[in-house]
Scaffold this motif. Structure first.
Motif, short mmCIF file in Angstrom:
data_model
loop_
_atom_site.label_atom_id
_atom_site.label_comp_id
_atom_site.label_asym_id
_atom_site.label_seq_id
_atom_site.Cartn_x
_atom_site.Cartn_y
_atom_site.Cartn_z
N ARG A 181 0.82 -1.22 0.00
CA ARG A 181 0.00 0.00 0.00
C ARG A 181 0.86 1.27 0.00
O ARG A 181 0.38 2.34 0.34
CB ARG A 181 -0.92 0.00 1.24
CG ARG A 181 -1.82 -1.23 1.35
CD ARG A 181 -2.87 -1.24 0.24
NE ARG A 181 -3.95 -0.32 0.56
CZ ARG A 181 -4.77 0.20 -0.35
NH1 ARG A 181 -4.57 -0.05 -1.63
NH2 ARG A 181 -5.75 1.01 0.01
N THR A 182 2.10 1.16 -0.43
CA THR A 182 3.01 2.31 -0.35
C THR A 182 2.54 3.48 -1.20
O THR A 182 2.81 4.64 -0.85
CB THR A 182 4.43 1.90 -0.78
OG1 THR A 182 4.38 1.42 -2.13
CG2 THR A 182 4.98 0.81 0.13
N GLY A 183 1.85 3.22 -2.30
CA GLY A 183 1.42 4.30 -3.18
C GLY A 183 0.02 4.80 -2.89
O GLY A 183 -0.48 5.68 -3.60
N ALA A 184 -0.61 4.29 -1.84
CA ALA A 184 -1.98 4.71 -1.51
C ALA A 184 -1.97 6.01 -0.72
O ALA A 184 -1.06 6.27 0.08
CB ALA A 184 -2.67 3.62 -0.69
N TYR A 185 -3.00 6.82 -0.97
CA TYR A 185 -3.19 8.05 -0.20
C TYR A 185 -4.02 7.74 1.05
O TYR A 185 -4.74 6.73 1.08
CB TYR A 185 -3.88 9.11 -1.06
CG TYR A 185 -3.00 9.64 -2.16
CD1 TYR A 185 -2.16 10.73 -1.94
CD2 TYR A 185 -2.98 9.03 -3.41
CE1 TYR A 185 -1.33 11.22 -2.94
CE2 TYR A 185 -2.15 9.50 -4.43
CZ TYR A 185 -1.34 10.59 -4.19
OH TYR A 185 -0.51 11.05 -5.18
N PRO A 186 -3.93 8.57 2.09
CA PRO A 186 -4.66 8.29 3.33
C PRO A 186 -6.14 7.99 3.11
O PRO A 186 -6.69 7.10 3.78
CB PRO A 186 -4.44 9.56 4.16
CG PRO A 186 -3.07 10.01 3.74
CD PRO A 186 -3.01 9.72 2.26
N ALA A 187 -6.80 8.72 2.20
CA ALA A 187 -8.23 8.50 1.97
C ALA A 187 -8.51 7.11 1.40
O ALA A 187 -9.65 6.64 1.46
CB ALA A 187 -8.78 9.58 1.03
N GLN A 188 -7.50 6.47 0.86
CA GLN A 188 -7.66 5.13 0.29
C GLN A 188 -7.32 4.02 1.29
O GLN A 188 -7.39 2.85 0.96
CB GLN A 188 -6.76 4.98 -0.94
CG GLN A 188 -7.09 5.97 -2.05
CD GLN A 188 -6.04 5.97 -3.15
OE1 GLN A 188 -4.83 5.95 -2.88
NE2 GLN A 188 -6.49 6.00 -4.40
N LEU A 189 -6.97 4.41 2.52
CA LEU A 189 -6.58 3.45 3.54
C LEU A 189 -7.62 3.40 4.65
O LEU A 189 -8.28 4.40 4.95
CB LEU A 189 -5.23 3.86 4.15
CG LEU A 189 -4.03 3.92 3.19
CD1 LEU A 189 -2.83 4.54 3.90
CD2 LEU A 189 -3.68 2.53 2.66
#
Length: 256
Positions: free
Chosen positions: A144-152
């Motif tokens: 999940r390194t490329g995910a933005y906070p809203a996607q987590l």
């Protein structure tokens, strides 16, 4: 100095207006130890953590981290308050994880973890990136390194926040109820990371209502109520056979 605990607080007092929130807190945390702070809401636990990090100034008493008085310099037997830039240098020794994640919403998980070492420590970008990738793998977020906070999820965001704190290579980690804002099914992943850190020898001061974590990971449990330490000891004693009525009453309510 080498004989001092990593964290020592002596007679810490803090008031807001006419309300005394902390009433003479004495606490030692030795290097490599995990201390859990338990107690009712409003008992002063979060305020105490903020004082340790000098996010709040104490009204009386003293706090030392790694042998240095937090927020002050000792000169000729007198304490002189440090400038904010000097306090920021002291804070590099301390990682802090809050109830809410406080991630940069416009940056990916990887960028959130890289930011501090690059900006504050002057770490070369490629080194910071490699270390951030290692930390995200360590907290179970390698995919999940490329995910933005809203996607987590909330639990994933909190694990990024832990990795971000660890990226600064702190000597002491402070956790202020890190699972209280999470849905119940997400709590376990965050506690697993914290338990792993404890097993690896990270010095930790943890405000928590998670009795299972305190029983498993803590070396010492401190029960704090009405701004004062009521009881302290190993988890088996404080959680299993508390001496004080106030502790027994609190545990009966929480465990019920």
């Amino acid at each position: 100095m080498s004989d001092l605990p990593l964290l020592r607080t002596v007679g810490v007092h803090k008031s807001y207006g006419g309300t005394e929130v902390l009433r003479g807190i004495d606490l030692d945390v030795a290097k490599g130890r995990v201390v859990c702070l338990l107690g009712p809401s409003g008992g002063g636990k979060s305020t105490f953590l903020r004082c340790v990090n000098h996010l709040e100034t104490v009204d009386a008493g003293q706090i030392w981290v790694a042998g240095e008085p937090m927020g002050y310099r000792l000169r000729h037997g007198k304490l002189y308050e440090l400038r904010e830039r000097e306090v920021a240098r002291q804070r590099r020794k301390i990682g802090m994880v809050f109830q809410h994640f406080n991630l940069f919403g416009h940056r990916t998980a990887l960028q959130n973890v890289m930011d501090g070492p690059i900006r504050v420590l002057g770490t070369p970008r490629e080194q910071a990136r490699a270390e951030a990738l290692d930390l995200l793998e360590r907290v179970g977020l390698a995919e999940r390194t490329g995910a933005y906070p809203a996607q987590l999820s909330g639990g994933q965001q909190q694990r990024v926040a832990i990795a971000r704190s660890l990226a600064m290579k702190p000597e002491l980690m402070l956790f202020d109820e890190p699972t209280s804002a999470l849905d119940p099914e997400l709590v376990g992943d965050v506690l697993a990371v914290m338990t792993s850190l404890a097993a690896e020898g990270m010095t930790m001061l943890v405000v928590t209502h998670e009795m299972g974590f305190a029983a498993e990971a803590a070396d010492e449990v401190v029960f704090l109520a009405d701004g004062a330490v009521v009881e302290t000891g190993p988890p088996s004693q404080v959680l299993g056979d508390p001496r004080e009525d106030r502790t027994r009453q609190f545990l009966a309510r929480v465990l019920a």
